[in-house]
Write a protein that holds these residues in place. Sequence first.
Motif, mmCIF file in Angstrom:
data_model
loop_
_atom_site.group_PDB
_atom_site.id
_atom_site.type_symbol
_atom_site.label_atom_id
_atom_site.label_comp_id
_atom_site.label_asym_id
_atom_site.label_seq_id
_atom_site.Cartn_x
_atom_site.Cartn_y
_atom_site.Cartn_z
ATOM 1 N N LYS A 1 -17.069 -7.926 -0.714
ATOM 2 C CA LYS A 1 -17.630 -8.709 -1.829
ATOM 3 C C LYS A 1 -16.734 -8.641 -3.065
ATOM 4 O O LYS A 1 -17.191 -8.828 -4.197
ATOM 5 C CB LYS A 1 -19.037 -8.224 -2.206
ATOM 6 N N GLN A 2 -15.435 -8.397 -2.844
ATOM 7 C CA GLN A 2 -14.499 -8.297 -3.955
ATOM 8 C C GLN A 2 -13.188 -9.000 -3.587
ATOM 9 O O GLN A 2 -12.900 -9.219 -2.413
ATOM 10 C CB GLN A 2 -14.201 -6.825 -4.285
ATOM 11 N N PHE A 3 -12.405 -9.335 -4.625
ATOM 12 C CA PHE A 3 -11.103 -9.953 -4.406
ATOM 13 C C PHE A 3 -10.068 -8.842 -4.462
ATOM 14 O O PHE A 3 -9.578 -8.462 -5.514
ATOM 15 C CB PHE A 3 -10.844 -11.002 -5.488
ATOM 16 N N LEU A 4 -9.763 -8.301 -3.292
ATOM 17 C CA LEU A 4 -8.893 -7.129 -3.233
ATOM 18 C C LEU A 4 -7.729 -7.333 -2.283
ATOM 19 O O LEU A 4 -7.712 -8.232 -1.455
ATOM 20 C CB LEU A 4 -9.684 -5.880 -2.826
ATOM 21 N N GLN A 5 -6.742 -6.454 -2.431
ATOM 22 C CA GLN A 5 -5.578 -6.512 -1.570
ATOM 23 C C GLN A 5 -5.930 -6.009 -0.166
ATOM 24 O O GLN A 5 -7.031 -5.520 0.076
ATOM 25 C CB GLN A 5 -4.425 -5.715 -2.189
ATOM 26 N N TYR A 6 -4.999 -6.144 0.745
ATOM 27 C CA TYR A 6 -5.254 -5.902 2.160
ATOM 28 C C TYR A 6 -5.517 -4.423 2.437
ATOM 29 O O TYR A 6 -4.769 -3.554 1.994
ATOM 30 C CB TYR A 6 -4.060 -6.381 2.968
ATOM 31 N N ASP A 7 -6.580 -4.165 3.176
ATOM 32 C CA ASP A 7 -6.965 -2.799 3.532
ATOM 33 C C ASP A 7 -6.200 -2.374 4.780
ATOM 34 O O ASP A 7 -6.360 -2.938 5.864
ATOM 35 C CB ASP A 7 -8.475 -2.736 3.793
ATOM 36 N N LEU A 8 -5.353 -1.347 4.637
ATOM 37 C CA LEU A 8 -4.550 -0.824 5.733
ATOM 38 C C LEU A 8 -5.086 0.490 6.268
ATOM 39 O O LEU A 8 -4.407 1.173 7.044
ATOM 40 C CB LEU A 8 -3.103 -0.624 5.254
ATOM 41 N N GLY A 9 -6.304 0.849 5.884
ATOM 42 C CA GLY A 9 -6.850 2.145 6.255
ATOM 43 C C GLY A 9 -6.405 3.198 5.254
ATOM 44 O O GLY A 9 -5.428 3.010 4.517
ATOM 45 N N PRO A 10 -7.119 4.336 5.184
ATOM 46 C CA PRO A 10 -6.816 5.363 4.171
ATOM 47 C C PRO A 10 -5.351 5.789 4.143
ATOM 48 O O PRO A 10 -4.749 5.874 3.064
ATOM 49 C CB PRO A 10 -7.735 6.527 4.568
ATOM 50 N N GLU A 11 -4.760 6.049 5.300
ATOM 51 C CA GLU A 11 -3.369 6.498 5.324
ATOM 52 C C GLU A 11 -2.413 5.384 4.941
ATOM 53 O O GLU A 11 -1.479 5.588 4.163
ATOM 54 C CB GLU A 11 -3.021 7.049 6.710
ATOM 55 N N GLY A 12 -2.645 4.190 5.490
ATOM 56 C CA GLY A 12 -1.789 3.061 5.155
ATOM 57 C C GLY A 12 -1.905 2.679 3.694
ATOM 58 O O GLY A 12 -0.906 2.329 3.050
ATOM 59 N N ASN A 13 -3.116 2.734 3.149
ATOM 60 C CA ASN A 13 -3.317 2.434 1.729
ATOM 61 C C ASN A 13 -2.584 3.441 0.843
ATOM 62 O O ASN A 13 -2.003 3.078 -0.184
ATOM 63 C CB ASN A 13 -4.809 2.434 1.386
#
Length: 410
Positions: A306-318
């Motif tokens: 529900k937000q305009f956010l960048q791509y989620d790569l998972g905790p480690e990738g982020n």
Amino acid sequence: MKALFIISLLIIPLLLIVFRPEHKPNTLTTLERVERAGYACKTYEIFTKDGYGLSIFRIGNSKANRSGRSSSTTTPQSKPVVLLMHGITSSSDVWVIEGLANPLAYDLVDQGYDVWLGNSRGNAYGLRHLNMSSEDRQFWRFTFHEIGTIDLPDIIDFILKQTHETSLHYVGYSQGTSIGFVLLSTQPQYNMKFKTINMLAPVVYINHIRTVLKHLAGFVGTYTPLYPFLSDLPMFGSKILRYLLGIEACRSVHANPTFCAFIVHRLFGGYSGYMDKSILPDLFNSQPTTCSLHQALHFLQLYHSKQFLQYDLGPEGNQRRYNQSTPPLYNLSNINPRYPIHLFYSDYDEYSSKKDAEALAEILGNRSATHFIDLEHFAHVDFVWGSNIKEVINKPILEIINAAEKNSAA
């Protein structure tokens, strides 16, 4: 966990077959469509900073354009520039489908504008790379973030250099709106490279989408261990998938128009009350084109979060990419255009809802202006393919652009 592993062993090989790229050239190119419509057209080949090759198109006046005025066949010089950017699973073809009654691109040319049609990496006009083949999985390792932060600014800078202009008018449709907001929020220096910004069916907040695809967000709307297996692949690159979805059958002029219209409504954002079925064969000969599965997953993440956010790569990738465990929001406060951003939306669009467009407008405040199309069954596709776009889309956009040009000349 063991059951998930077993299911993955069964599903992943099937997905690899279904999404395996099998690229075929379109029946007609954008250039050929434009020339068949009686306009001059020129193709430019550019390479992005990270090596992707893109074809973009510039439309020139015809000897006798649709309004009957005599004009030159040469590419326009010293005229205000307008850039049109397509949506996901689409390309520059979206603006010039054969049989359209009043394409915005041609109306702009007829009014004396220098019109450019952009393309993004991964579609039919963006399958080249300096160091990779489109058969390589790494080629598809991008989302609309890279399109907004690399492709779009590189296209804009190329056009401004070619035309010796300092700014241009922008019309984005669907994902073309998303990448515009990505660019302006991450590289605010580009605010001054736009004159007017016109967003058709804006896709930024998608909390109220009604398409059946939203149900996938419960499975892949957040990072899962399946992401590395699923995401580095093209959508709609496989003929098997296109047959399963009915797309291949609709490429024939003998296809059942009622069936093919149903496919359009299901895939492209709701029932249209304004699309002429005669355009369906050419529509399916160019749509859908390939895109990265990362792009689709990114949009599902927007719906889930529900937000305009960048791509989620998972905790480690982020952590590696953003130096934090969660993806950052796009900072809309960086958007400060010279004129308010014009948002065009309807209440029958399954991808860009009235509630979400007006929520975006509320956040932007006086940096935006709203244009609600209060027509029953004016769906997502009608912003570019509706039989009534001359009145509800082209006319107000031309008025906006003309007013800005008049103001700058004063």
